[in-house]
Design an enzyme around this catalytic site. Structure first.
Site, PDB file in Angstrom:
ATOM      1  N   GLU A   1       1.435  -0.490  -4.936  1.00 46.21           N
ATOM      2  CA  GLU A   1       0.518   0.615  -5.250  1.00 46.21           C
ATOM      3  C   GLU A   1       1.277   1.941  -5.195  1.00 46.21           C
ATOM      4  O   GLU A   1       1.693   2.385  -4.130  1.00 46.21           O
ATOM      5  CB  GLU A   1      -0.628   0.684  -4.236  1.00 46.21           C
ATOM      6  CG  GLU A   1      -1.658   1.731  -4.645  1.00 46.21           C
ATOM      7  CD  GLU A   1      -2.287   2.510  -3.499  1.00 46.21           C
ATOM      8  OE1 GLU A   1      -3.370   3.084  -3.707  1.00 46.21           O
ATOM      9  OE2 GLU A   1      -1.689   2.573  -2.407  1.00 46.21           O
TER      10      GLU A   1
ATOM     11  N   ASP B   1       0.816  -1.211   0.000  1.00 45.39           N
ATOM     12  CA  ASP B   1       0.000   0.000   0.000  1.00 45.39           C
ATOM     13  C   ASP B   1       0.854   1.267   0.000  1.00 45.39           C
ATOM     14  O   ASP B   1       1.856   1.359   0.722  1.00 45.39           O
ATOM     15  CB  ASP B   1      -0.860  -0.032   1.277  1.00 45.39           C
ATOM     16  CG  ASP B   1      -1.801   1.143   1.399  1.00 45.39           C
ATOM     17  OD1 ASP B   1      -2.795   1.159   0.676  1.00 45.39           O
ATOM     18  OD2 ASP B   1      -1.533   2.035   2.217  1.00 45.39           O
TER      19      ASP B   1
HETATM   20  C1  GLC Z   1      -3.969   3.417  -0.334  1.00 46.20           C
HETATM   21  C2  GLC Z   1      -5.260   2.658  -0.188  1.00 46.20           C
HETATM   22  C3  GLC Z   1      -6.304   3.604   0.302  1.00 46.20           C
HETATM   23  C4  GLC Z   1      -5.876   4.128   1.651  1.00 46.20           C
HETATM   24  C5  GLC Z   1      -4.494   4.764   1.577  1.00 46.20           C
HETATM   25  C6  GLC Z   1      -3.903   4.967   2.936  1.00 46.20           C
HETATM   26  O1  GLC Z   1      -4.039   4.383  -1.313  1.00 46.20           O
HETATM   27  O2  GLC Z   1      -5.598   2.027  -1.385  1.00 46.20           O
HETATM   28  O3  GLC Z   1      -7.565   3.007   0.379  1.00 46.20           O
HETATM   29  O4  GLC Z   1      -6.798   5.069   2.119  1.00 46.20           O
HETATM   30  O5  GLC Z   1      -3.580   3.949   0.886  1.00 46.20           O
HETATM   31  O6  GLC Z   1      -3.513   3.741   3.498  1.00 46.20           O
END
Ligand code: GLC
Length: 594
Positions: free
Chosen positions: A310, A241
């Site tokens: 991500e 993440d």
């Molecule tokens: C990422 C997740 C999102 C979350 C953020 C903070 O972007 O996909 O849903 O709010 O991280 O952890």
């Protein structure tokens, strides 16, 4: 023994491949396409990864919140659909300020989702159905309720430097101010004052999500330990993440203004040159890759443990995640968000082609492309491209080379529920935006419960109230109805997964071209197998096209997959020189010599 041999073979082949890639004089569209034997395709390189948002998938105990037993009960559905890998949004202990992205114990299951025994059952049952489980690893921040943070605030010497603490400064009037102008992604200063410690701490997301300090080796070690804990439970890897937020520059300089907005509390107010995509991020991604590779090597069961990362980042940055300029490998799947961020319902055929090609052109050789069509942070396909485009977008996703990523519900063409009331809104950035503006940023609309049937709460839950309202369109738009209907988005999706098993789609060569501003076509070819062509009309008008140039000579097209509203049916022969496509129509055909 057999597995170990297989692993050695794969390692040898990978070595040959990387040697070849060094010597290869010209750029191929994708070195995982077109030139490989079947043995070469590792389990993840052509998989469809199905993202489950556990809170909204299936509630087994009637509390209005999805849970692990709910997921277990739906594994047969995934298997029947043809899914072999799924990634789960966080299921760990959490105060749920950001719905699980604020973790208070990385090694415990959130009680409202179930127990560790439920999780073990999930991995076991999934494995029995040939489905691999990928967990969400949230390394950038913990919850402020995590023991580490509490101890850090109390200056416990072991945890004192686990987070990013700073003194702040005084303004002209002597009033305490945050150390600099950094903002949270979710609005407002990224610094929060802590009374107990008498210092500010950094939080790139909500104030309840303090950023961990990766410059402290003890943090790195603690997180490695978390990764190993879940690997030992049998997961096949991690979605990592917000990875590009891991590090911030140490001199705490103000970020330069972007000129995009006059609101100094908006994340868009500055350019994030000191808080995002720092070079240290890459080193940490490579570190985790090594950890996963070492783990896979020590457990020679033939399963490569993988990471998907991500990061909404520049293409060059993402390509370095695959492999740095000096050849160090990082993420197997740096998420490719271009279908979310760079094209929409207004894009023309050239925009689609450009976005597909740019990933493949930049991708270093020897890696697998990936295409993310949706997730829990962005509007759904039906809401971004329009409901009429659902089948065409899934056709595109499934016939491109490499990995396809589907967000749960997209197989039905679920739509955002944009009418959620302010009182029912729970997403933190939406709450921060306030009653007037919450709809512009809320992620609740794409997170509403999965629509299983026309039973109450769409068959998601027996509760009187679900954690987010169910989209009222469930009465017509639901899985059960789509399973029964002669034609449905779900049936198209299932047919696409079946089609993906063809060698041509697994390893055929690939090309894509705009046929006009309205229509693009992509082609997959493999020696000794039928060629497949996907044709998409992205416009709202009917189009007549001549594909003979693209497919080299006049050939008959035999329909393989057609959309729900198509006048064409599978098996039907069409002329390649005069093909009519309805507005937003997608079509997959195989070619036979005329
Ligand atoms: C990422 C997740 C999102 C979350 C953020 C903070 O972007 O996909 O849903 O709010 O991280 O952890």
């Amino acid at each position: 023994m057999v597995a170990a041999q297989q692993l050695n073979r794969t390692t040898q082949l990978l070595l040959i491949c990387s040697l070849l890639s060094i010597q290869a004089p010209s750029l191929s569209m994708s070195s995982l396409v077109g030139s490989q034997t079947e043995d070469f395709i590792d389990w993840w390189q052509h998989a469809v990864f199905y993202q489950i948002y556990p809170r909204s998938f299936k509630d087994s105990n009637g509390d209005g919140i999805g849970d692990l037993q709910g997921i277990i009960s739906k594994l047969p559905y995934l298997a029947e659909t043809g899914i072999t890998a799924t990634w789960l949004s966080p299921i760990f202990q959490s105060p749920m300020v950001d719905f699980g992205y604020d973790i208070s114990d990385y090694k415990a299951i959130q009680p409202e989702y179930g127990s560790m025994a439920d999780f073990e059952q999930l991995v076991h049952a999934a494995s029995g159905l040939g489905i691999k489980i990928i967990l969400d690893f949230v390394p950038n921040h913990s919850s402020d309720q995590h023991e580490w943070f509490k101890k850090s605030a109390a200056r416990d010497p072991v945890y004192e430097n686990f987070y990013v603490w700073e003194d702040g400064k005084k303004d002209k009037l002597g009033v305490r101010q945050p150390p600099n102008n950094w903002q949270s992604v979710f609005y407002g200063s990224a610094w929060e004052w802590n009374e107990q410690r008498q210092q500010y701490y950094l939080h790139q997301f909500t104030k309840e999500q303090p950023d961990l300090n990766y410059r402290n080796p003890a943090v790195v070690q603690a997180m490695d330990d978390v990764v190993r804990f879940w690997l030992d439970k049998g997961v096949a890897g991690f979605r990592i993440d917000a990875v590009n937020h891991l590090y911030e520059s140490e001199d705490l300089a103000d970020e330069p203004l972007s000129g995009k907005t006059a609101d100094p509390l908006s994340y868009d107010y500055t350019k994030h040159v000191f808080t995002k995509d720092l070079p240290e991020v890459l080193t940490m991604v490579q570190h985790w890759r090594q950890l996963l590779d070492d783990y896979s090597a020590k457990h020679p069961d033939g399963v490569t443990r993988i990471m998907m990362t991500e990061a909404y980042a520049d293409l060059h940055v993402l390509m370095d995640y695959y492999e740095s300029a000096d050849g160090v490998r990082g993420s197997q799947l740096p998420f490719n968000f271009h279908f979310i961020t760079d094209v929409n319902g207004d894009s023309d055929a050239r925009d689609f082609v450009y976005n597909v090609e740019k990933w493949l052109i930049y991708m270093p050789r020897g890696h697998a492309a990936n295409w993310v069509m949706g997730n829990h942070d962005n509007p759904r396909v039906a809401s971004r491209f329009g409901a009429a485009s659902v089948d065409a977008m899934n056709m595109l996703l499934m016939t491109l080379p490499g990995v396809a990523v589907t967000y749960n519900g997209e197989e039905l063409g679920m739509e955002d529920y944009r009418e959620i009331k302010w009182e029912d809104t729970v997403d933190p950035p939406a709450r921060n935006a306030g009653k007037k503006d919450y709809k512009k940023v809320s992620r609740d609309p794409e997170r509403t419960p999965f629509q299983w049937s026309n039973a109450s709460n769409a068959g998601f839950s027996t509760a009187a109230k679900t954690w987010l309202p169910v989209n009222p369109n469930y009465l017509a738009l639901n899985l059960a109805a789509q399973q029964q209907a002669a034609k449905s988005h779900y049936k198209v999706y299932k047919a696409l997964i079946e089609l993906r098993k063809l060698p041509t789609l697994r390893r055929g060569r690939f090309s894509i071209e705009p046929q006009s501003r309205a229509v693009f076509a992509l082609k997959r070819t493999l020696k000794d197998y039928d060629t497949l062509v996907t044709i998409v009309n992205v416009s709202a008008e009917e189009q007549l096209i001549n594909l003979t140039d693209f497919i080299n000579r006049p050939q008959k097209l035999i329909v393989e997959v057609a959309g729900v509203d198509s006048v064409y049916t599978p098996g039907q022969a069409l002329s390649s020189s005069a093909l009519t496509l309805a507005p937003h129509e997608g079509l997959i055909c195989k070619l036979i010599a005329a």
